[in-house]
Scaffold this motif. Structure first.
Motif, mmCIF file in Angstrom:
data_model
loop_
_atom_site.group_PDB
_atom_site.id
_atom_site.type_symbol
_atom_site.label_atom_id
_atom_site.label_comp_id
_atom_site.label_asym_id
_atom_site.label_seq_id
_atom_site.Cartn_x
_atom_site.Cartn_y
_atom_site.Cartn_z
ATOM 1 N N LYS A 165 -60.391 -27.948 33.291
ATOM 2 C CA LYS A 165 -61.429 -27.239 34.036
ATOM 3 C C LYS A 165 -62.093 -28.179 35.032
ATOM 4 C CE LYS A 165 -64.430 -24.374 32.714
ATOM 5 N NZ LYS A 165 -65.616 -23.789 32.056
ATOM 6 N N LYS A 166 -62.679 -27.610 36.074
ATOM 7 C CA LYS A 166 -63.356 -28.423 37.081
ATOM 8 C C LYS A 166 -64.593 -29.094 36.498
ATOM 9 C CE LYS A 166 -65.179 -28.225 41.795
ATOM 10 N NZ LYS A 166 -65.429 -27.359 42.984
ATOM 11 N N ILE A 167 -65.333 -28.356 35.657
ATOM 12 C CA ILE A 167 -66.535 -28.900 35.036
ATOM 13 C C ILE A 167 -66.757 -28.184 33.711
ATOM 14 C CG2 ILE A 167 -68.140 -27.313 36.188
ATOM 15 C CD1 ILE A 167 -70.025 -29.826 36.476
ATOM 16 N N TYR A 168 -67.291 -28.908 32.731
ATOM 17 C CA TYR A 168 -67.463 -28.356 31.389
ATOM 18 C C TYR A 168 -68.946 -28.221 31.024
ATOM 19 C CZ TYR A 168 -62.502 -29.078 30.485
ATOM 20 O OH TYR A 168 -61.122 -29.029 30.536
ATOM 21 N N THR A 169 -69.290 -27.064 30.459
ATOM 22 C CA THR A 169 -70.637 -26.843 29.937
ATOM 23 C C THR A 169 -70.571 -26.863 28.410
ATOM 24 O OG1 THR A 169 -70.533 -24.430 29.726
ATOM 25 C CG2 THR A 169 -71.087 -25.328 31.908
ATOM 26 N N GLU A 170 -71.748 -26.795 27.800
ATOM 27 C CA GLU A 170 -71.827 -26.810 26.338
ATOM 28 C C GLU A 170 -71.194 -25.572 25.709
ATOM 29 O OE1 GLU A 170 -75.190 -29.383 27.871
ATOM 30 O OE2 GLU A 170 -74.253 -27.475 28.439
ATOM 31 N N ASP A 171 -71.040 -24.503 26.472
ATOM 32 C CA ASP A 171 -70.473 -23.260 25.939
ATOM 33 C C ASP A 171 -68.950 -23.241 25.916
ATOM 34 O OD1 ASP A 171 -73.012 -22.150 25.556
ATOM 35 O OD2 ASP A 171 -73.087 -21.415 27.622
ATOM 36 N N ASP A 172 -68.306 -24.218 26.545
ATOM 37 C CA ASP A 172 -66.845 -24.252 26.568
ATOM 38 C C ASP A 172 -66.281 -24.644 25.206
ATOM 39 O OD1 ASP A 172 -66.182 -23.551 29.283
ATOM 40 O OD2 ASP A 172 -67.099 -25.443 29.888
ATOM 41 N N GLU A 173 -65.156 -24.010 24.868
ATOM 42 C CA GLU A 173 -64.468 -24.349 23.622
ATOM 43 C C GLU A 173 -63.859 -25.749 23.726
ATOM 44 O OE1 GLU A 173 -64.160 -22.675 20.761
ATOM 45 O OE2 GLU A 173 -65.374 -20.980 21.468
ATOM 46 N N THR A 174 -63.905 -26.496 22.633
ATOM 47 C CA THR A 174 -63.292 -27.829 22.634
ATOM 48 C C THR A 174 -61.770 -27.676 22.634
ATOM 49 O OG1 THR A 174 -63.369 -27.985 20.210
ATOM 50 C CG2 THR A 174 -65.244 -28.863 21.445
ATOM 51 N N CYS A 175 -61.104 -28.630 23.298
ATOM 52 C CA CYS A 175 -59.639 -28.578 23.434
ATOM 53 C C CYS A 175 -59.140 -29.997 23.709
ATOM 54 C CB CYS A 175 -59.239 -27.624 24.551
ATOM 55 S SG CYS A 175 -60.240 -27.796 26.061
ATOM 56 N N PRO A 176 -59.282 -30.908 22.745
ATOM 57 C CA PRO A 176 -58.937 -32.320 22.974
ATOM 58 C C PRO A 176 -57.442 -32.558 23.140
ATOM 59 C CG PRO A 176 -59.443 -31.931 20.664
ATOM 60 C CD PRO A 176 -59.772 -30.659 21.381
ATOM 61 N N VAL A 177 -57.115 -33.616 23.898
ATOM 62 C CA VAL A 177 -55.701 -34.003 24.075
ATOM 63 C C VAL A 177 -55.380 -35.301 23.332
ATOM 64 C CG1 VAL A 177 -55.473 -32.833 26.293
ATOM 65 C CG2 VAL A 177 -56.194 -35.234 26.237
ATOM 66 N N SER A 178 -56.397 -36.002 22.838
ATOM 67 C CA SER A 178 -56.181 -37.248 22.092
ATOM 68 C C SER A 178 -56.644 -37.064 20.649
ATOM 69 C CB SER A 178 -56.968 -38.403 22.728
ATOM 70 O OG SER A 178 -58.362 -38.202 22.567
ATOM 71 N N TYR A 179 -56.131 -37.914 19.767
ATOM 72 C CA TYR A 179 -56.547 -37.828 18.365
ATOM 73 C C TYR A 179 -58.004 -38.223 18.212
ATOM 74 C CZ TYR A 179 -56.276 -37.911 13.309
ATOM 75 O OH TYR A 179 -56.488 -37.635 11.984
ATOM 76 N N TYR A 180 -58.448 -39.178 19.003
ATOM 77 C CA TYR A 180 -59.864 -39.550 19.004
ATOM 78 C C TYR A 180 -60.726 -38.319 19.302
ATOM 79 C CZ TYR A 180 -64.278 -41.360 20.844
ATOM 80 O OH TYR A 180 -65.608 -41.583 21.089
ATOM 81 N N GLY A 181 -60.386 -37.611 20.384
ATOM 82 C CA GLY A 181 -61.132 -36.408 20.747
ATOM 83 C C GLY A 181 -61.042 -35.343 19.672
ATOM 84 N N ALA A 182 -59.871 -35.234 19.033
ATOM 85 C CA ALA A 182 -59.688 -34.235 17.973
ATOM 86 C C ALA A 182 -60.595 -34.513 16.783
ATOM 87 C CB ALA A 182 -58.227 -34.209 17.527
ATOM 88 N N THR A 183 -60.721 -35.787 16.387
ATOM 89 C CA THR A 183 -61.580 -36.106 15.242
ATOM 90 C C THR A 183 -63.054 -35.904 15.584
ATOM 91 O OG1 THR A 183 -61.562 -38.475 15.822
ATOM 92 C CG2 THR A 183 -59.943 -37.726 14.197
ATOM 93 N N LYS A 184 -63.427 -36.160 16.829
ATOM 94 C CA LYS A 184 -64.804 -35.884 17.247
ATOM 95 C C LYS A 184 -65.072 -34.381 17.230
ATOM 96 C CE LYS A 184 -67.033 -39.737 18.408
ATOM 97 N NZ LYS A 184 -68.391 -40.070 17.893
ATOM 98 N N SER A 185 -64.099 -33.603 17.650
ATOM 99 C CA SER A 185 -64.230 -32.147 17.627
ATOM 100 C C SER A 185 -64.348 -31.636 16.195
ATOM 101 C CB SER A 185 -63.023 -31.504 18.330
ATOM 102 O OG SER A 185 -63.129 -30.103 18.344
ATOM 103 N N MET A 186 -63.548 -32.202 15.297
ATOM 104 C CA MET A 186 -63.626 -31.824 13.887
ATOM 105 C C MET A 186 -64.997 -32.166 13.305
ATOM 106 S SD MET A 186 -59.891 -32.690 12.206
ATOM 107 C CE MET A 186 -59.308 -34.017 13.246
ATOM 108 N N ALA A 187 -65.523 -33.324 13.689
ATOM 109 C CA ALA A 187 -66.845 -33.728 13.211
ATOM 110 C C ALA A 187 -67.924 -32.774 13.718
ATOM 111 C CB ALA A 187 -67.142 -35.154 13.655
#
Length: 217
Positions: A39-61
């Protein structure tokens, strides 16, 4: 990966469990890496969609906290920088670039990795402002400038009056890192609106760092 999961997910579960026992509010530092950069810009209402495992674990947290039933602040930040004030604190792009420039060494920075560089002092100020207002929810706390690492390094040299010719650009795909990096531009207007605190652009933030250094000279 095991360490990332243990720290971000299991660690968060432990803190949530303890917080429930004493009725504490959770203050969680998350990241722009919970998004994929499509996306061009992300707000707090956007669904998380990580591409890295680091981002995935933060999303899980984040999910652990969202489902905890506790009051919380999830603060998504990006590319923090500032002076190191505590023993063992991790370095950052500004300190690394300045260290090389002061030694007249070549600085290679990436031309296709984009971030919202954010002054650490500013992040702390906004989180404090949210706490004072007893805010709850997810907040983006990131600087307004979305630029690549090479552009950021040039601005560092300019503000601190170093030799910009020492800075060279290169593409990120030539580094061959094992983890993907997404270019995620965070919209932080919600935090600014609720606290009244301005998030500093790169030039303002670097000038504030220089001011702090000059004051200690």
């Amino acid at each position: 990966k095991d360490l990332a999961y243990d720290i971000h997910v299991r660690g968060t579960e432990n803190i949530v469990e303890g917080s429930k026992k004493i009725g504490a509010k959770i203050i969680f530092i998350s990241t722009s890496a919970v998004f994929d950069g499509n996306k061009k810009i992300y707000t707090e209402d956007d669904e998380t969609c990580p591409v890295s495992y680091y981002g995935a674990t933060k999303s899980m947290a984040e999910k652990v906290i969202l489902e905890s039933g506790l009051d919380f602040l999830i603060n998504r930040i990006d590319h923090p920088y500032g002076w190191m004030r505590f023993l063992g604190q991790k370095s950052n792009t500004v300190l690394r670039v300045l260290n090389k420039l002061e030694k007249n060494e070549i600085v290679e920075e990436i031309t296709d990795w984009y971030n919202n560089p954010t002054l650490l002092d500013n992040i702390v100020e906004v989180i404090r402002g949210l706490l004072e207002k007893d805010a709850n929810g997810i907040y983006h706390i990131a600087g307004p400038d979305f630029l690549n690492r090479y552009e950021f390094a040039l601005k560092i040299a300019e503000i601190f009056e170093k030799d910009e010719s020492l800075i060279r650009g290169k593409e990120g795909n030539k580094i061959n890192l094992p983890a993907k990096r997404a270019n995620c531009n965070l919209d932080s207007s919600k935090a600014k609106s609720e606290t009244g605190i301005k998030l500093l652009g790169v030039e303002e933030g670097l000038k504030e760092m220089k001011k702090q250094k000059d004051a200690q000279a």
